[in-house]
Each structure stands twice: as C-alpha cells, then as structure tokens.
Enzyme design. Sequence first.
Site, PDB file in Angstrom:
ATOM      1  N   HIS A 239       0.858  -1.188   0.000  1.00 49.85           N
ATOM      2  CA  HIS A 239       0.000   0.000   0.000  1.00 49.85           C
ATOM      3  C   HIS A 239       0.891   1.234   0.000  1.00 49.85           C
ATOM      4  CE1 HIS A 239      -2.175   3.235   2.321  1.00 49.85           C
ATOM      5  NE2 HIS A 239      -3.069   2.964   1.381  1.00 49.85           N
TER       6      HIS A 239
ATOM      7  N   HIS B  49       1.713  11.041  -2.117  1.00 51.42           N
ATOM      8  CA  HIS B  49       0.459  10.883  -1.389  1.00 51.42           C
ATOM      9  C   HIS B  49      -0.250  12.226  -1.422  1.00 51.42           C
ATOM     10  CE1 HIS B  49      -1.737   9.188   2.403  1.00 51.42           C
ATOM     11  NE2 HIS B  49      -2.420   9.036   1.290  1.00 51.42           N
TER      12      HIS B  49
END
Length: 656
Positions: A126, A172
């Site tokens: 992830h 991110h």
Amino acid sequence: MGTYKCCIFFTRRFALNDASTPGDVRALFSRHAAGAPYMGADELRRYLAATGEAEADADVGAAERIVDRVLQERSRTPRFGRPTLTVDDFHYFLFSEDLNPPIRQSKEVHHDMNAPLSHYFIYTGHNSYLTGNQLSSDCSDIPIIKALQIGVRVIELDMWPNSSKDDVDILHGRTLTAPVSLIKCLRSIKEYAFVASPYPVIITLEDHLTSDLQAKVAKMVIEVFGDILYYPKSKHRQEFPSPEALKGRVILSTKPPKEYLESKVGTMKDRDIGPQFSEGENEEAAWGREVPDIQDEMQSANKQEDDLLCTQRDVEEDDEQKMCQHHPLEYKHLITIKAGKPKGAIVDALKSDPEKVRRLSLSEQELAKVAACHGTRIVSFTHKNLLRIYPKGTRFNSSNYNPFLGWVHGAQMVAFNMQGHGRSLWLMHGFYRANGGCGYVKKPDFMMQTCPDGNVFDPEADLPVKKTLKVKVYMGDGWQSDFKQTHFDTYSPPDFYAKVGIAGVPSDSVMRKTRAVEDSWVPVWEEEFVFPLTVPEIALLRVEVHEYDVSEDDFGGQTVLPVSELRPGIRTVPLFDQKGLKFKSVKLLMRFDYLKDCRDLLSLEEREPLPKILSDPGDRAKQRVLPHYPRHCPERKDGFPCRFVLSLPCPQPYPP
C-alpha cells in the site's frame, strides 16, 4: 565466565556453559543408530526418510554430504573408518538453520499456479513509494525496490500532475510528502520485478491525471516495459488469467479513466473514521501491541453510527460510459484489471457480473462493516473477482491492521504499509513465506467452492477441528553473538521466555508462553503446547522471545511460519528482529507434530478420573478426561463425547 559490574566495588560472575543436548534428541539418535554410539550416513538416511526428507530407497549420497559438512564445520575428523556422527554431532545437525530449516526449502513453488488470479492470495503493498509516515515522509523508488526484493507482487502508485502540470509525479496527495517521478518508479519496477519471484507484478494506479497526462503515462509504460507488459485484447474478461500464464509479465490495474478535477473532495480513502486505539496505547511501539481480534474489529465497525453499507461511492466512481469519451483509448486498453464499482451502497458492489470480472477496493473499516452482516457475500464475490483491502486513512504512522480480516473473507489483495514494522506486518511476511515465497498463495479449495444449495464458506461458522498441532520449544541460542553483554540487563545475563501461538480464524487464534529461564544466554525451556486448528490451511505459527524485566520486557526475536509448510520433527527456527531482518545467530530448537487422533493427547495432560456416568469404569489408567481440549473429536455414536472419554475407541480420526 561472564562478568557484570554491580556497583563501583563489586562484580558478579556467571557461568556461560553451553546447554546440554536435549533428552529427545538423545532418544532420537539412539533409536536411529540402533543403540550404537555413532550414526553413519545410512542411519542418517533412514532418519531423513522417517521425517519425510527423503524416500526410503533414496541415494545415501545426500546423507553422506550432510555428515561431511557437519564434521567439517565442527572441525572434527574421524580417526579411522567411514565418517560418522556422535550424538553431539547429530544435535549440531538438528540445530543448523541451513541443514534443518522449519519449513520447505525456499523457492520451492508447489501450489497449482494455473488457476485464475482470483484463486490466490497476492502479496500486496500500500502506498509503496513512501519511506515513512503517510503525511510528511519522502517518496522514493527505494521502498518499491525493497518490496520487490522480498517478493511483494502488487505495487501501488498514486499519480498526480507535477507543479508545472506537464509531467507525472508519484506522491500521497494533499499531504506534505515529497514527490518522486513516475518514470523513475517504473524503471525500478522493471529492474527488480522478478528478482524474488517469476510470477506477475501488478501495478495498481490511483489516477488523478488529466487526459493528456494519461496519454503520457501510456507512452511511458509501453516504452519502459515493452514486451513484458501484458494487456487484454478483449474489452471484458469473464475470468482473469493465471499466474503461470502471466509469468514474467507486468500488468496494470486501475479504475477506468475519468477527468482530473482539482476541486475534487476527498475520497473514502481520505475520509475514514477515526482511529480505534485504546487510551494509553502507543502505536509507535508497534511490536508491543497485539494484533486486534477480527471479531472485535467487525463488532466495532458495526456499531459506527454512519452506515457505511449505504454510503454512496460516487465520489470515487463515475459512470464509465460518461467519462471514457474524454480519454485516450490507448491508456484505457492497457488496463488488465479494471477497478470499477457500481454507484450506490457498498453491498451493491459485491454483486458479481457473469459477463466480466473486476477489482473492488474497500478500506479495512468498510470491510469490517460489511463482513459483520454479509460475510458470505464477500466470499462469493471473491470466487471470480479481486478484492483489495487497504489501511484506513487515519493510520498516519503507516501502521497496519489484522490481515486475517481480509484473508478469511477471500480478499486476494490485503494491502499493507511495508515500510513499517510490528506484529501485523510480521504476520503478512510470514504468510507469504508459503509456496516458495513466490508472492502467490493458492486459496484453500473450500474458499472457492459453492455447494449445490448455493452456500459458500462462512467465516463465522463454528467449524470442527481438522488438525491438532503440537509444538515443543526445547532451547534457544545465539543472543550472545548478536547482542552486547549488557543489552538486556546491565547486572546479569538475560531472563528469556518464549511466546508461542496461532494466528488465524478467531477460534484458532491464541498465544501461550513458557516460563522465564533466569540468568542464561542459552535458555532451555523444554515446554510443549497443543493447538487445535479448525482452518489449518491459512493458520500461522507465531513465535516470539522476550527478556523478562520488572519495568518493561525486552524484545529478543520473532518469527511467523505458515502451519501448512511446517516440516514435522525437530527443526531449527531462526528468529528475526522487529523490522523483519533475520539475526545472524539467534535461533530456537523446536519440534512440530500433527496429532490426528484424540488418543495422541494422553501423554500431554495430567489425567483425571472419568465422570461417574460409566457403569463399568474398567482400567482407570486409560479412562481419563482432557478438560482443556473441548473440540478434539466429533461426538461419539453412543452419546458420550470423545472429548471426555478417551478409554473408548475414537469413532474416527481427524480429517487429514
């Protein structure tokens, strides 16, 4: 002799003698050496055959090589005649990680790899580009390389336009993370994709790009991967290809293209419910927190006021037909695993389309919420489709959840933050040591079957015991080589104890521990534990060693082993540090046995007299009860449960 300073004027001395050879090892040696003081290659071959390491009629050459290596490493040359092992040599062989490992030899792929991808659990990362926390750490290709080197098969990249809107960065989104270029990540993936496993690498893309940048991504992907890039010829597939068919290939998975909107509000990934940690828990001390129970997770999620089951997901999902007209066909056609969900409630997303397969993504809390009421629907969905589970958005420090929350419901892609550490991640790494560490573990057949009445595997069903695993912990060694003398205790040698248990379905999960052995670098426990297993196919054996301290116990090592891969007999179990790196010398000597009949337990527990329900007690030495093992056998036909009365014949052995 070890010397420890107690104060300015006084010191304490402790003997540092090696532990003696365990009695079980001596008995094993005597049995296979036919009572002789030496064991030759032929006797060792028979021992290897008895433990399943070689065929009964196998060539004696392998045994001879083991004998020669043991004698060479121990610097012992036989005075005359053929090389033979003494009992201490035999103990050295058993306590050698290279010669006597606890599971199948690495790189030994033994599962059927010709089934569709939906039939496998897949080693999944992830936010694979992050070096640390989810808010402010740097983005880099180094975590991607490290993940591929340990066998991770699914790499996640979040694609955003760079500051000048003319190129693609990986970061991110809406955080302070420093970006890394997409092209750098793609090149690293190509270079390291198959260093640990030949089976396919799946790149999951979280797409926040405009159509012109999507076209640029398509061009990059084709140029970097060339012929190893696999993409489908048809628009829709009724089943996924197999890992064997995709060997050496790279495939893409993402949602169908849609317009990039700068004003887009946060997705479900960003809007997850707050953390569920108890007051006082320190998430940074990850190795010290126990893995949460999945039943507690489901119950907690089910009590949340906002009903995730009915949450509209149109923030993440736009109508494919409406959006695809804005996007280049080339980019769309490179997507092998389409991640699409219908609008509406999450439960609706679990409906399978017989005409096509897809990938569904849920957060850990969404899964827990749905699983509390619709566990079998999730299992049924994963028969043909892929289910990806990702950590909730509030895990800012890159911690992880209990992976069995996904595995027991058939989720193939249980995505983890690989850059952290802690018990949950230890379970993930241990699980994928199965099947030669290739990153693909085939699901048990019962998870993929539908009964004639339409029923599928129910993770919450009360299941009978299939196998009983007996584990004996003999001793440990190697800490004095890998740690400073005062690492554990300034004033004396360490007081080690071991914790042994099972991670799996809730009914199988348990942890036990040995006594603490005081003032010894080579602790000898010689304690055994019995674990009844209802779903041994996915169960994991957990082993930890700690050093007892009045204030806070110190960490001494850990490992996680797939129960399905354990080699019966006395084995060497190497230990790893908190980050999953193997110690040079620290190891345990353990024994693994599978008990298939309740009568095998007669030697394990102190017996008690039979209940007075028997009219003829007979031989009281055999008529005993096992109060601590309530689910060892199905009920007897004569009305007496086998779990209480062991003097009568067991009606049937355990299923294999």
